[in-house]
Scaffold this active site. Structure first.
Site, PDB file in Angstrom:
ATOM      1  N   PHE A 148       7.031   0.351  -8.094  1.00 37.31           N
ATOM      2  CA  PHE A 148       6.838   1.032  -9.373  1.00 37.31           C
ATOM      3  C   PHE A 148       8.100   0.925 -10.217  1.00 37.31           C
ATOM      4  CE2 PHE A 148       4.754   3.317  -5.931  1.00 37.31           C
ATOM      5  CZ  PHE A 148       3.438   3.065  -6.263  1.00 37.31           C
TER       6      PHE A 148
ATOM      7  N   THR B 323      -2.304   2.689  -4.935  1.00 33.32           N
ATOM      8  CA  THR B 323      -1.855   4.080  -4.838  1.00 33.32           C
ATOM      9  C   THR B 323      -0.412   4.250  -5.274  1.00 33.32           C
ATOM     10  OG1 THR B 323      -1.000   3.930  -2.590  1.00 33.32           O
ATOM     11  CG2 THR B 323      -3.347   4.406  -2.811  1.00 33.32           C
ATOM     12  N   CYS B 324      -0.038   5.506  -5.519  1.00 34.48           N
ATOM     13  CA  CYS B 324       1.338   5.855  -5.892  1.00 34.48           C
ATOM     14  C   CYS B 324       2.245   5.899  -4.674  1.00 34.48           C
ATOM     15  CB  CYS B 324       1.352   7.217  -6.574  1.00 34.48           C
ATOM     16  SG  CYS B 324       0.752   7.156  -8.260  1.00 34.48           S
ATOM     17  N   ASP B 325       1.886   5.226  -3.612  1.00 31.62           N
ATOM     18  CA  ASP B 325       2.714   5.230  -2.421  1.00 31.62           C
ATOM     19  C   ASP B 325       3.450   3.910  -2.346  1.00 31.62           C
ATOM     20  OD1 ASP B 325       3.649   5.019   0.341  1.00 31.62           O
ATOM     21  OD2 ASP B 325       2.459   6.818   0.643  1.00 31.62           O
ATOM     22  N   ASN B 366      -4.560   9.808  -2.788  1.00 30.56           N
ATOM     23  CA  ASN B 366      -4.416   9.640  -4.245  1.00 30.56           C
ATOM     24  C   ASN B 366      -5.745   9.871  -4.970  1.00 30.56           C
ATOM     25  OD1 ASN B 366      -1.806   7.424  -5.373  1.00 30.56           O
ATOM     26  ND2 ASN B 366      -1.761   8.755  -3.621  1.00 30.56           N
TER      27      ASN B 366
END
EC number: 4.1.1.17
Lengths: 376, 376
Positions: A148, B323-325, B366
């Site tokens: 990110f 996902t934000c992982d 998520n």
């Protein structure tokens, strides 16, 4: 470990592994964050634990919500948050999901590249966007990759592009790494953020907000600094880099908000050795990597484990889960010390498991049910 | 990739990532195993893909079933398997689960230590047990740890203990490692098994069975030997080590039975770079490590990926999930070559995903739904 959780387990005696979350601890964590960072809005990272009771409590306390998907946005709305208290914080979004969020009134979006800005401009015209920048994550226990964010120099172009397409170039975000033990970790990223603010101001674009992300730790085996130390270190860094033009700030605690509010109750299924000469026992629990303890990946997170034999002598164990998957081993490279008197059938309590457990749980790997959860 | 799957995707156009399994391929795999190993009983490893349609087909073809839990035993029974065609193949069992299996008529259990034998003796009196031994797993792509099995010398004592407690000391099992590319990998373990047979025979205990485990590969990017090569190598090793007293044998294929029967349909969500200078693109799909592709852990399994641009030039990408992982990255250490013309919104087909995908999928990490599955 709280008296309420112990009382719940003793009276309800739930069968099988389960997570029990104490809302009183969540409330206390929220108030501590609000107190330590009084000028900062709190956006709870829903992914850490989306239990409706947790979201409802936080909504009632005034929290905002960082959501990773439309489903999480719907959960936050259902918990009572108004759309202006919700951020769509995933930099990776389908355009139709952005449109679905926009339709629900969401006006704050995360981006880290120009094509994502273009999706937002088409699907959520006029919305606010913040650009995530890369950050080295040194000092964090749950490593962040480069997945990110973009380099700070590129962020300038990304935000200019947003401005050009009629979006509101709103700010900069970063993440210093989950379970961040160094209170000064925010300093370098805030220096980069301030530089982006200045460069864009010279080009006539006034940014408003810095999203300080998450990273606030919860206590596992090692002691961690208190949230007030993070608050004052961040305050100092903001003053250092932004002078008397301090921007709006938000934080996105997840682990720090719910980690220490939860306990997983598990049971020892087997204790064995592989040969007569083995020095280290294998201890198998009824929960493992696929039942909710995914964050033991690479043995990153070491949970404290309580047993009824805690006063007794300890010896190293390899700790593993119950599935037929050989990767379902929790701690092996660094064995875990457990009481030598630990027996098959004993209950073990795994502390600090309120975050990133229930939702990581596999649907039904090996036929095992997903982790049950009780919020009290 | 089969015409039936392509046809299904084109006519049904399912929304979101999904797995499509072609039962015709499963049928063909079963028949190939039965043909390559004609004297061996096939116990399908239910954990690989427990879709009811798959279990029903295999039950009708005459397959037996290797189950990891009581829930899997119930699935096999529901699919039409009689209890004598079911093995409780997990060495890590709660005593009450052994009792539940015994009550359902299950009489074949896996063990790897004396305390597990004691549980079986109490909860499933008179049942047959086989002892799993350790095996080095060299040549396998999905590494096996020392989690299951004991040293061969210890197995003698474990099986003697079973005999003493009124169980039937039935045989020896081992697992040569999942996605095993070396057809000779069974040789060493069969030598150990034969040695255990001899030692116990000298003590008056006649073992009957060798469980050859799984490990039979499915085709990912590299070519693999045909199942008939495995059959003849195993046949040779059995004759070498057991002479003219060949024991009963069983195999437990999972990946080899369903891996190549399934395709995951996914969509490109984002393609971006982290800086203007970056040589390698990041390609983000709507499925990742927590949505079913857990076996990309440590980049062990490399799935073939088809796109509509397959004729075009290719360039390396870092491939990641939605996902934000930050751990949700599929291939990064060894980037994945994809067409340079690949675009956001393009469909990608991930081949060889019939095994170990749906059930590994997280419940709702998520907020993303677990992997949908269609069996045709």
């Amino acid at each position: 470990m709280t008296a309420r959780i112990i009382d719940f387990l003793n009276t309800r005696r739930p069968e099988g592994p389960c997570l029990v979350v104490d809302l009183e601890v969540v409330r206390e964590n929220y108030l501590n964050f609000a107190h330590a960072l009084p000028d900062t809005r709190i956006f709870y990272a829903v992914k850490a634990n989306p239990a409706p009771e947790v979201l409802k409590l936080l909504a009632s306390l005034g929290s905002s919500f960082d959501c990773a998907s439309v489903a999480e946005i719907d959960m936050a709305l259902a918990a009572g948050a108004s759309p202006d208290r919700i951020s769509y914080g995933n930099t990776i979004k389908k355009e139709r999901d952005i449109a679905a969020a926009f339709e629900r009134g969401i006006r704050l979006y995360s981006v880290d590249c120009e094509v994502e800005v273009e999706k937002v401009a088409r699907a959520a015209p006029g919305a606010r966007v913040f650009c995530r920048i890369l950050c080295d994550g040194a000092g964090a226990e749950w490593p962040l990759s480069r997945k990110f964010g973009c380099e700070p120099e590129m962020a300038v172009g990304v935000l200019e592009h947003a401005h050009r397409l009629g979006l509101r170039a709103y700010g900069v975000s970063f993440h210093v790494g989950s379970q961040q033990g160094n209170v000064e970790a925010w300093d370098g990223a805030l220096a980069s953020a301030a530089e982006i603010f200045r460069t864009l101001a010279e080009r006539g674009i006034q940014l408003s907000m810095v999203n300080l992300g998450g990273g606030f730790p919860t206590r596992y085996l090692k002691d961690i600094p208190g949230v007030e130390s993070y608050g004052s270190a961040i305050d100092g860094a903001l003053k250092r880099h932004f002078g008397n033009r301090i921007p709006e700030t938000i934080i996105e605690p997840g682990r720090g908000m719910v980690g220490n509010a939860g306990i997983i109750k598990s049971e020892v299924v087997l204790i064995s050795k592989k040969s007569e000469q083995d020095q280290v026992r294998w201890v198998y629990l009824d929960i493992g990597k696929f039942g909710g303890l995914a964050e033991t990946m690479d043995e990153s997170i070491r949970y404290p484990i309580r047993t009824i034999h805690d006063g007794d002598d300890r010896a190293p164990c390899i700790l593993a889960g119950p599935t037929c998957d050989s990767a379902d081993v929790l701690y092996e490279k660094t064995p875990y010390e457990l009481p030598v008197t630990l027996s098959i059938g004993d209950e073990v309590l795994i502390e600090g498991t309120g975050a990133y457990t229930t939702t990581y749980s596999a649907v039904a790997f090996n036929g095992f049910q997903p982790l049950a959860s009780y919020v009290i």
